[in-house]
Write a protein that holds these residues in place. Structure first.
Motif, mmCIF file in Angstrom:
data_model
loop_
_atom_site.group_PDB
_atom_site.id
_atom_site.type_symbol
_atom_site.label_atom_id
_atom_site.label_comp_id
_atom_site.label_asym_id
_atom_site.label_seq_id
_atom_site.Cartn_x
_atom_site.Cartn_y
_atom_site.Cartn_z
ATOM 1 N N ASN A 80 0.917 -1.245 -0.049
ATOM 2 C CA ASN A 80 0.066 -0.125 0.090
ATOM 3 C C ASN A 80 0.895 1.321 0.051
ATOM 4 O O ASN A 80 0.232 2.525 0.644
ATOM 5 C CB ASN A 80 -0.845 0.057 1.052
ATOM 6 N N GLY A 81 1.960 1.117 -0.797
ATOM 7 C CA GLY A 81 2.922 2.407 -0.851
ATOM 8 C C GLY A 81 2.859 3.066 -2.229
ATOM 9 O O GLY A 81 1.585 2.729 -2.899
ATOM 10 N N LYS A 82 3.514 4.090 -2.531
ATOM 11 C CA LYS A 82 3.527 4.573 -3.829
ATOM 12 C C LYS A 82 5.067 4.836 -4.320
ATOM 13 O O LYS A 82 5.958 5.122 -3.498
ATOM 14 C CB LYS A 82 2.818 6.020 -3.318
ATOM 15 N N LEU A 83 5.103 4.931 -5.507
ATOM 16 C CA LEU A 83 6.505 4.851 -6.070
ATOM 17 C C LEU A 83 6.204 5.899 -7.189
ATOM 18 O O LEU A 83 5.121 5.785 -8.170
ATOM 19 C CB LEU A 83 6.846 3.419 -6.643
ATOM 20 N N CYS A 84 7.285 6.794 -7.319
ATOM 21 C CA CYS A 84 7.142 7.708 -8.303
ATOM 22 C C CYS A 84 8.702 7.842 -8.913
ATOM 23 O O CYS A 84 9.724 7.425 -8.332
ATOM 24 C CB CYS A 84 6.914 9.188 -8.069
ATOM 25 N N LEU A 85 8.724 7.936 -10.186
ATOM 26 C CA LEU A 85 9.931 8.204 -10.924
ATOM 27 C C LEU A 85 10.271 9.467 -11.388
ATOM 28 O O LEU A 85 9.103 10.057 -11.824
ATOM 29 C CB LEU A 85 10.193 7.119 -12.110
ATOM 30 N N ALA A 86 11.284 10.135 -11.579
ATOM 31 C CA ALA A 86 11.574 11.422 -12.121
ATOM 32 C C ALA A 86 12.847 11.612 -12.681
ATOM 33 O O ALA A 86 13.746 10.855 -12.569
ATOM 34 C CB ALA A 86 11.491 12.347 -10.734
ATOM 35 N N ASP A 87 13.068 12.904 -13.371
ATOM 36 C CA ASP A 87 14.383 13.417 -13.913
ATOM 37 C C ASP A 87 15.023 12.104 -14.854
ATOM 38 O O ASP A 87 16.081 11.815 -14.887
ATOM 39 C CB ASP A 87 15.433 13.587 -12.781
ATOM 40 N N ALA A 114 7.475 15.432 -8.665
ATOM 41 C CA ALA A 114 6.871 14.220 -7.966
ATOM 42 C C ALA A 114 6.579 14.154 -6.502
ATOM 43 O O ALA A 114 5.601 13.454 -6.042
ATOM 44 C CB ALA A 114 8.020 12.906 -8.141
ATOM 45 N N MET A 115 7.268 14.992 -5.801
ATOM 46 C CA MET A 115 7.109 15.183 -4.505
ATOM 47 C C MET A 115 5.738 15.883 -4.210
ATOM 48 O O MET A 115 5.017 15.555 -3.411
ATOM 49 C CB MET A 115 7.919 16.240 -3.851
ATOM 50 N N LYS A 116 5.184 16.660 -5.191
ATOM 51 C CA LYS A 116 3.796 16.865 -5.074
ATOM 52 C C LYS A 116 2.968 15.976 -5.181
ATOM 53 O O LYS A 116 1.777 15.844 -4.685
ATOM 54 C CB LYS A 116 3.452 18.244 -6.056
ATOM 55 N N ALA A 117 3.159 14.949 -6.018
ATOM 56 C CA ALA A 117 2.471 13.788 -6.230
ATOM 57 C C ALA A 117 2.023 13.062 -5.060
ATOM 58 O O ALA A 117 1.099 12.304 -5.005
ATOM 59 C CB ALA A 117 2.777 12.937 -7.241
ATOM 60 N N PHE A 118 2.914 13.014 -3.883
ATOM 61 C CA PHE A 118 2.921 12.417 -2.765
ATOM 62 C C PHE A 118 1.907 13.227 -1.903
ATOM 63 O O PHE A 118 1.460 12.378 -1.032
ATOM 64 C CB PHE A 118 4.311 12.120 -2.214
ATOM 65 N N GLY A 119 1.701 14.183 -2.209
ATOM 66 C CA GLY A 119 0.613 15.131 -1.545
ATOM 67 C C GLY A 119 1.063 15.515 -0.112
ATOM 68 O O GLY A 119 2.473 15.047 0.136
#
Lengths: 119, 136
Positions: A80-87, A114-119
């Protein structure tokens, strides 16, 4: 978390674990496995891991690295976590497009976005 | 006449061969996008040869890499000593149902980045060709 043999740099920012790669080329199977194990350790240490992987320093990545990213994504989702990729460099982003993995991963232009997507 | 090298599954050796071929292509004036494509396709073909082709062979079993470069064309062939495989039998990893499978993307990348890709009948040799992008 980051030892002398580590292939990644890790820092915690606002409840998100930010990961960067030390190597410019993520091709070598042994290195990819080591990276996967290090990130696996981070995921296992959190009840709901929030992970941001930056590709800022990466020039090349192989299908073996994509496979490890998929495994990481699945493990994070199962917890139940979240992964974002960036740059992601445009040439490397094309690899994601060709393999359609741009539709599987949550990809952002920059770490800040990406940090904004984590809320 | 193609140059030919024998290669064991050692990262330094693999990198050295890839660097050599990419440097030759760079000297011939191929653009950075072509160099990126070339390195990626060679990486995938070499890893496939060792990982799949040589799965049941002794770890020191070598593969061969043949290459010819001209200002118009780059050809690289990777041949292993395994039993071969049937490319058409490899599941398409870009289908929705396969998208989360960790493996099976090497061939897709090789085909996407190379101008021409050919497998021999036995399936233990892949020949890849890159040609100069046409001027628009």
């Amino acid at each position: 978390m980051t030892g002398s043999d580590s292939r990644i740099r890790v820092k915690e920012v606002d409840g998100v674990t930010q990961v960067e790669f030390i190597d410019r080329n993520i091709l070598d199977e042994a290195n990819i496995q080591a990276i996967g194990e290090e990130i696996d350790g981070i995921i296992s240490a959190s009840p709901a891991p929030r992970l941001l992987i930056s590709f800022a320093n990466v020039d090349h990545l192989s299908s073996a690295a994509l496979g490890t990213l998929i495994t990481i994504n699945t493990k994070i989702r199962n917890r139940n976590g979240k992964l974002c990729l960036a740059d992601i460099d445009p040439q490397i982003y094309e690899v994601f497009v060709i393999t359609r993995l741009n539709q599987l991963f949550d990809i952002h232009e920059s770490k800040e976005a990406a940090m904004k997507a984590f809320g | 006449m193609a140059d030919k090298v024998s290669l064991i599954n050692d990262r330094d050796q693999i990198n050295a061969v890839q660097d050599l071929i990419v440097e030759r292509a760079e000297e011939l004036g191929f653009p950075s996008a072509t160099l990126f494509a070339l390195r990626l396709a060679m990486e995938e073909a070499i890893v496939n040869a060792f990982h799949h082709g040589h799965r049941d062979l002794a770890p020191e079993t070598p593969i061969t890499v043949e290459y010819t470069l001209s200002p118009e064309r780059i050809r690289v062939a990777v041949e292993d000593q395994g039993p071969g495989f049937t490319p058409a039998a490899v599941p398409d990893p870009t289908l929705d149902e396969n998208l989360e499978n960790p493996g099976g993307r090497g061939l897709v990348l090789i085909r996407a980045y190379m101008s021409r890709v050919r497998h021999n009948d036995r399936g233990n040799r892949v020949e890849m060709e890159l040609t100069v992008p046409e001027e628009l």
